[in-house]
Design an enzyme around this catalytic site. Sequence first.
Site: not given
Ligand code: NAD
Length: 500
Positions: A166, A190, A194, A298
């Site tokens: 998100f 995908k 949010r 992140c």
């Molecule tokens: P999230 O893991 O909740 O969601 C990411 C994606 O996964 C979304 O598209 C969501 O629909 C999907 N998803 C969520 N739960 C799932 C499940 N149980 N099974 C399958 N798919 C699922 O992350 P978020 O809250 O959207 O984003 C914040 C997180 O992303 C933080 O931990 C942040 O550090 C991380 N992030 C990392 C980087 C990086 O480059 N390392 C960059 C941006 C964000």
Amino acid sequence: MSSPPFPPFPARSNAFHQYVDCKNWIGGRWQDASTGRSQPVHNPRHDRALGLVPLSGAADVEAAAAAARAALPGWRDTPLKERAQVLYRLKALIERDLDELGWLVAHENGKTFEEGKGSVLKGVECLEFGASIPNMAAGSGLDVSRGIKCELSYEPLGVVAGITPFNFPFMVPLWMIPQALVAGNTFILKPSERVPYGSMKLASLLDEAGLPPGVFNVVHGAQAAVEGIVDHPAIKAVGFVGSTRVARLLYARGSALGKSMLCLGGAKNHLLVVPDADLELTATTLAASAFGCAGQRCMAASVMIAVGDVQPIIDATVAITRKIRLGLDMGPVISRAAVERITRYIGEAEARGAKVLVDGRGAAVDGEPGYWFGPTLLDHVTPDMPAGCEEIFGPVLSIIRVRTLDEALAIENQSPYGNAAAIFTQSGATARYCLERFEAGMCGVNVGVPVPREPFAFGGWNDSKFGVGDLTGWDGYRFWTRPRKVTSRWAQQRDMTWMS
Ligand code: NAD
């Protein structure tokens, strides 16, 4: 024939604007999800729904995979230089619509307009790298014997997919799409349920840029859509960016099916500050890193490790933090649940002896009843407190005090994450000592958000990334391709075998 473009987003201020409902973009057409299920997309500043996002299922993934498969031969056979032209046109269209996109990111994610626009421009940098690939992708060849030549080229994988978080609705998809498309793959995105609107606009702009129908598809939804993608036999590779919990799960699930998986996860980034650090630069940079984008990056600083007596720098950071104007300099966090989670971390740390130097709990902004949390500085945190070792993902900077640089490095090294780490010092020797010992993939010297600029690739270490290589830059091109080796003999030397 493609469907009409996605309607322009009308807002040019933070005032609330209702928008249209999202649809899947499959085979160049806007389509409803087969499940008939949807959920609201909230504007975090106003706690009101911009519109609805469909929650797709396996049948929608199947439809997108079928469209992507049908488009593959035509796109793969389009010359590389022509594929890159679409990216040049996309860049011009993004620049044309930059304000609209900046406001859209602000409204669906909660960033300030400037942050929203900045994130779009950062995505454009990735696009520029993707567009430049024809200048670098010539591969290599060598005469390995008389009349025998070996050549190496990078071929598309086929249908591939990206799953995004998100916090950067427009930028993170652009970490993957340029290289994947220019390489000749067809793509299914995908986006986070949010913040689905950035991807709608991207689909619309790619269509306007002349990308053939089916080459780029968007399937909205949550867990069911993601699992449908990871499990689909036609999808050969998946790039994921999100939390460590989900990154780890999907990496294991997709790898077990023999797919190429590159899954970027969460972070806990440590900034080490020693007494010879420049006071003003360090305090300003710490606050910008921890509180920019409401701490939902992140790469945000989440722990300052204060080595020795750096009290003047802490005092200056407190003063700068107190001046941040909520609603103007810093937006809300993504949800009510995030406000509650962040509040819990601070309460827990306080109960265990941490001191709240600047308290963001209970913050509010007049006329905007959204998900507000003010910038927060927590002092005397210890590495075993949840606020000292877990990802909070909000505007909180925890200060851990130690006596020596080696103690600071030991704390940084024992974190399971490994996205970013930085040292603030004026000593080259101190900087080098730390850089050689940090357990992090992206490191900084007097830099608070050490995101490598393209073509230097983005990716962390340890629990911040599962898979080989990085997601952007040249590594991204490698991830979305497979190497083909060709051995040819055109000279008619019939008495020689290739091995002779
Ligand atoms: P999230 O893991 O909740 O969601 C990411 C994606 O996964 C979304 O598209 C969501 O629909 C999907 N998803 C969520 N739960 C799932 C499940 N149980 N099974 C399958 N798919 C699922 O992350 P978020 O809250 O959207 O984003 C914040 C997180 O992303 C933080 O931990 C942040 O550090 C991380 N992030 C990392 C980087 C990086 O480059 N390392 C960059 C941006 C964000």
